[in-house]
Design a protein around this motif. Structure first.
Motif, PDB file in Angstrom:
ATOM      1  N   PRO A   1       0.795  -1.233   0.000  1.00 34.49           N
ATOM      2  CA  PRO A   1       0.000   0.000   0.000  1.00 34.49           C
ATOM      3  C   PRO A   1       0.829   1.285   0.000  1.00 34.49           C
ATOM      4  O   PRO A   1       0.253   2.368   0.109  1.00 34.49           O
ATOM      5  N   ASN A   2       2.149   1.191  -0.108  1.00 37.09           N
ATOM      6  CA  ASN A   2       3.019   2.361   0.008  1.00 37.09           C
ATOM      7  C   ASN A   2       3.307   2.989  -1.356  1.00 37.09           C
ATOM      8  O   ASN A   2       3.411   2.297  -2.373  1.00 37.09           O
ATOM      9  N   ASN A   3       3.468   4.315  -1.336  1.00 39.63           N
ATOM     10  CA  ASN A   3       3.791   5.061  -2.555  1.00 39.63           C
ATOM     11  C   ASN A   3       5.290   5.215  -2.784  1.00 39.63           C
ATOM     12  O   ASN A   3       5.707   5.527  -3.915  1.00 39.63           O
ATOM     13  N   HIS A   4       6.091   5.043  -1.737  1.00 37.02           N
ATOM     14  CA  HIS A   4       7.529   5.275  -1.858  1.00 37.02           C
ATOM     15  C   HIS A   4       8.352   4.099  -1.345  1.00 37.02           C
ATOM     16  O   HIS A   4       9.549   4.239  -1.153  1.00 37.02           O
ATOM     17  N   LEU A   5       7.719   2.938  -1.154  1.00 34.47           N
ATOM     18  CA  LEU A   5       8.395   1.817  -0.523  1.00 34.47           C
ATOM     19  C   LEU A   5       8.266   0.574  -1.393  1.00 34.47           C
ATOM     20  O   LEU A   5       7.194   0.264  -1.903  1.00 34.47           O
ATOM     21  N   ILE A   6       9.390  -0.137  -1.548  1.00 34.38           N
ATOM     22  CA  ILE A   6       9.427  -1.388  -2.308  1.00 34.38           C
ATOM     23  C   ILE A   6       9.860  -2.502  -1.355  1.00 34.38           C
ATOM     24  O   ILE A   6      10.812  -2.338  -0.594  1.00 34.38           O
ATOM     25  N   TYR A   7       9.165  -3.645  -1.420  1.00 33.78           N
ATOM     26  CA  TYR A   7       9.481  -4.804  -0.592  1.00 33.78           C
ATOM     27  C   TYR A   7      10.146  -5.885  -1.450  1.00 33.78           C
ATOM     28  O   TYR A   7       9.676  -6.203  -2.541  1.00 33.78           O
ATOM     29  N   PHE A   8      11.221  -6.459  -0.905  1.00 30.76           N
ATOM     30  CA  PHE A   8      11.899  -7.588  -1.538  1.00 30.76           C
ATOM     31  C   PHE A   8      11.764  -8.787  -0.599  1.00 30.76           C
ATOM     32  O   PHE A   8      12.452  -8.869   0.424  1.00 30.76           O
TER      33      PHE A   8
END
Length: 262
Positions: free
Chosen positions: A130-137
């Motif tokens: 749900p984040n606009n500036h966050l990427i999950y690996f």
């Protein structure tokens, strides 16, 4: 006839018998000094105590500045963290179970041998960022299914990257073949007799790394727990579909200290 004089037998005022004091340096008679055994002797102070005090003061000063530096760094980290939170408003990833098919749920018991459980599940879930500036690996997931604390399935999900405001569909197969002890058999039988279906809990463990613009974090462990799922035993070769409408998944951090996880 003249009177002959005799010397007087009375001592003079100065304590002599009419004889003059011997000639000297004019200092007069020497007074004797009395010895006082209780008098403390004078001992000059050494520099050892002074050096000890100076070392103690230096140690206290170093401890003070060390504590002050740590507090300053902690305050700076808190300020930076608060600023990043205000700017980016980070949120945890969200997971939801969309489908769970039970292809096999066989429980065999006999008086002569132990009870045996054989299962096969097809799991489908959605991972949402749900984040606009966050990427999950995400690393690969280890998936375990439970029913009333009895393990009924094991499997895995592949590693993936969850981009900004993105949804990812994941599919996996869970299976199990094991002997059950008396307590596990009793608990599982009790759940299978429920009219609304036996309860199913999906537990997933993995590690995730975050990227926020130019900032990257180290990997941290997370656990995803999905509850509120109800399954039914399939009849024949047709798989049964579990009820996942009321299911809910929560994400918790897994902090590992030495051999313990919290």
């Amino acid at each position: 006839m003249a009177d002959q004089g005799y010397p007087s037998s009375k001592p003079n005022a100065n304590g002599t018998n009419g004889t003059a004091a011997p000639a000297g340096n004019g200092t007069g008679p020497v007074k004797s000094q009395l010895y006082n055994p209780n008098r403390q002797l004078y001992r000059p102070q050494s520099n050892y105590h002074r050096r000890k005090r100076s070392h103690r003061n230096l140690c206290c000063c170093c401890c003070f500045w060390t504590i002050l530096t740590i507090l300053a760094l902690a305050l700076l980290a808190a300020i930076v963290g608060a600023a990043l939170y205000v700017l980016y408003r980070p949120h945890r990833p969200e997971f939801s179970v969309t489908n769970l098919r039970i292809a096999k749920m066989n429980l065999t018991t006999s008086p002569d041998s132990s009870s045996h459980l054989t299962t096969l599940f097809n799991l489908t879930l959605i991972a949402k960022n749900p984040n606009n500036h966050l990427i999950y690996f995400f690393d690969a997931f280890t998936v375990t299914a439970f029913s009333d604390s009895v393990q009924i399935g094991n499997g895995s999900l592949p590693a993936f990257t969850s981009d900004k405001n993105n949804q990812t569909s994941l599919r996996g197969i869970l299976s199990n073949s094991q002997d059950l002890d008396t307590d596990s058999l009793t608990s599982l039988r009790s759940g299978l007799k429920k009219k609304k279906g036996f309860p199913v809990e999906i537990q997933m463990d993995t590690q995730v790394k975050l990227k926020m613009d130019w900032l990257k974090s180290k990997k941290v462990g997370i656990r995803v727990t999905c509850e509120g799922i109800r399954g039914t035993v399939p009849t024949g070769k047709t798989p049964s579909v579990a009820f996942v409408t009321d299911s809910e998944c929560k994400v918790d951090l897994r902090i590992k200290i030495w051999k313990f996880s919290f």
